[in-house]
Design an enzyme around this catalytic site. Structure first.
Site, PDB file in Angstrom:
ATOM      1  N   GLU A  88       1.197   0.651   4.564  1.00  0.00           N
ATOM      2  CA  GLU A  88       1.449  -0.303   3.195  1.00  0.00           C
ATOM      3  C   GLU A  88       3.180  -1.464   3.985  1.00  0.00           C
ATOM      4  O   GLU A  88       2.777  -2.429   3.217  1.00  0.00           O
ATOM      5  CB  GLU A  88       2.096   0.419   2.481  1.00  0.00           C
ATOM      6  CG  GLU A  88       0.939   1.735   1.662  1.00  0.00           C
ATOM      7  CD  GLU A  88      -0.177   0.997   1.679  1.00  0.00           C
ATOM      8  OE1 GLU A  88       0.116  -0.776   1.331  1.00  0.00           O
ATOM      9  OE2 GLU A  88      -0.992   1.022   0.800  1.00  0.00           O
ATOM     10  N   HIS A 128       1.160  -4.195   5.128  1.00  0.00           N
ATOM     11  CA  HIS A 128       0.334  -4.540   4.769  1.00  0.00           C
ATOM     12  C   HIS A 128       1.202  -5.586   4.258  1.00  0.00           C
ATOM     13  O   HIS A 128       1.411  -7.100   4.358  1.00  0.00           O
ATOM     14  CB  HIS A 128      -0.272  -4.144   4.020  1.00  0.00           C
ATOM     15  CG  HIS A 128      -1.351  -3.209   4.474  1.00  0.00           C
ATOM     16  ND1 HIS A 128      -2.485  -2.309   3.351  1.00  0.00           N
ATOM     17  CD2 HIS A 128      -2.064  -2.914   5.452  1.00  0.00           C
ATOM     18  CE1 HIS A 128      -2.552  -1.164   4.275  1.00  0.00           C
ATOM     19  NE2 HIS A 128      -2.386  -1.786   5.751  1.00  0.00           N
ATOM     20  N   TYR A 142       1.780 -10.421   4.512  1.00  0.00           N
ATOM     21  CA  TYR A 142       1.782 -11.165   3.497  1.00  0.00           C
ATOM     22  C   TYR A 142       2.757 -12.252   3.767  1.00  0.00           C
ATOM     23  O   TYR A 142       1.937 -13.120   3.802  1.00  0.00           O
ATOM     24  CB  TYR A 142       2.049 -11.416   2.460  1.00  0.00           C
ATOM     25  CG  TYR A 142       0.562 -10.108   2.097  1.00  0.00           C
ATOM     26  CD1 TYR A 142      -0.235 -10.283   2.159  1.00  0.00           C
ATOM     27  CD2 TYR A 142       1.396  -8.924   1.107  1.00  0.00           C
ATOM     28  CE1 TYR A 142      -1.210  -8.910   2.053  1.00  0.00           C
ATOM     29  CE2 TYR A 142       0.315  -7.620   1.177  1.00  0.00           C
ATOM     30  CZ  TYR A 142      -1.566  -7.551   0.906  1.00  0.00           C
ATOM     31  OH  TYR A 142      -1.956  -6.659   0.901  1.00  0.00           O
TER      32      TYR A 142
END
Length: 347
Positions: free
Chosen positions: A120, A123, A127
């Protein structure tokens, strides 16, 4: 009667057995032998998770840098808003996975949640990496402010925020189970209208680097969703006093409300984007909800949405049935870590 608070699992308790007597609130030494765990098949899930290793800055964004300016205004706006949405979902997941692991008395769950937390974090980094490739720092910061300021997004995330914070404030078994339900919703449904937007761009040969990054995130989330669903079923089985009609009805109500909020959000952010049918998107959200409910061991609540209405997405993502779709069989777009063993010629 107030429910008892769970204590954080001790790091080492040598007098306890290595194999945990319970996922939460059980006894365990803290010593992990993967060959002697309460749920042996979770070792395979751990292996699948670590097999998905990738890094954001190894995805080539050069074509996206050139293409972003040529997107129409509605596509650019949706691109930035959806990145903002995804960042508000993945950032708290790193911490939530950690918090769940702190209360887990099963060392295999602690290890799996550690891998999920790390992914996570990747991730969320991705972005930032994607936005830094295509827009200025001011525009990047504006996109990341959406989770705090956009009224539709705030409404969309309100229940999630409330439940995640309730777990922090009152770490009871009930709040753990409810947080796992919302984690399941997040991993298995909340991301998917956003993912579909990027795949829609890719099928029109736009922003292919971004969609490739999204596909790696999507692949991770599928594995996370699969494990979280198993964790829910196992924890509920170990704590049958919570397996009541009232609690199951609560789960269904959260799914129904979440589906309505997701459809409202997707309509708001995708209404002007060419190539996406909003009725199909609503059906896709309900289809995803049905899948997650089945994985949680519950029944579908949308009998008209048992099939994927957006079949073109199958070219870009894995599915829950354990079969590989074309996208991940395409060597040219599958992530491969370069090493002395494979060499650049194999990429």
């Amino acid at each position: 009667m107030q429910e008892a608070m769970l204590k954080k699992a001790k790091t080492l308790e040598p007098l306890n057995p290595n194999k945990s007597t319970g996922i939460f609130g059980g006894k365990s030494s803290g010593i992990l032998n993967w060959n002697d765990i309460a749920y042996p098949h979770w070792y395979k899930m751990y292996k699948r998770l670590i097999g998905n290793y990738w890094q954001a800055d190894e995805v080539n964004m050069s074509s996206d840098v050139k293409q972003f300016a040529s997107l129409d205004k509605s596509e650019q706006d949706a691109y930035l808003k959806i990145i903002g949405l995804l960042s508000t979902l993945d950032a708290p997941q790193t911490r939530t996975a950690l918090l769940l692991s702190l209360y887990a008395s099963d060392a295999s769950v602690q290890s799996i949640m550690a891998v999920i937390a790390q992914q996570e974090a990747v991730h969320n980094e991705s972005y930032s990496y994607v936005l830094s490739s295509v827009v200025s720092l001011d525009e990047q910061n504006e996109a990341f402010q959406l989770g705090r300021k956009d009224p539709i997004l705030l409404k969309r995330n309100e229940n999630l925020v409330k439940q995640y914070n309730a777990f922090v404030e009152e770490p009871t078994m009930e709040n753990i189970l409810k947080t796992i339900v919302y984690t399941s919703l997040l991993e298995g449904m909340f991301f998917y209208s956003g993912f579909a937007f990027f795949y829609n761009l890719a099928r029109h040969n736009k922003m292919v680097g971004t969609s490739t990054m999204i596909s790696y995130i999507n692949r991770d989330e599928l594995e996370h969703g699969r494990f979280i669903a198993e964790l829910f079923r196992a924890a509920l089985d170990e704590n049958p006093s919570y397996n009541t009609p009232e609690f199951i009805e609560w789960v269904y109500e959260q799914f129904k409300e979440s589906v309505d909020l997701e459809i409202e959000w997707s309509t708001y952010v995708l209404k002007d984007v060419e190539g996406i049918d909003l009725d199909e998107m609503a059906g896709y959200v309900k289809y995803r909800a049905n899948k997650m409910l089945r994985m949680l061991g519950l029944s579908e609540i949308y009998p008209e949405n048992l099939e994927n209405p957006m079949k073109w997405i199958r070219a870009y993502v894995d599915n829950f049935d354990g079969t590989k779709t074309d996208f991940f069989e395409q060597k040219s777009r599958q992530y491969t870590k370069t090493s002395d063993l494979n060499g650049f010629d194999d990429l």
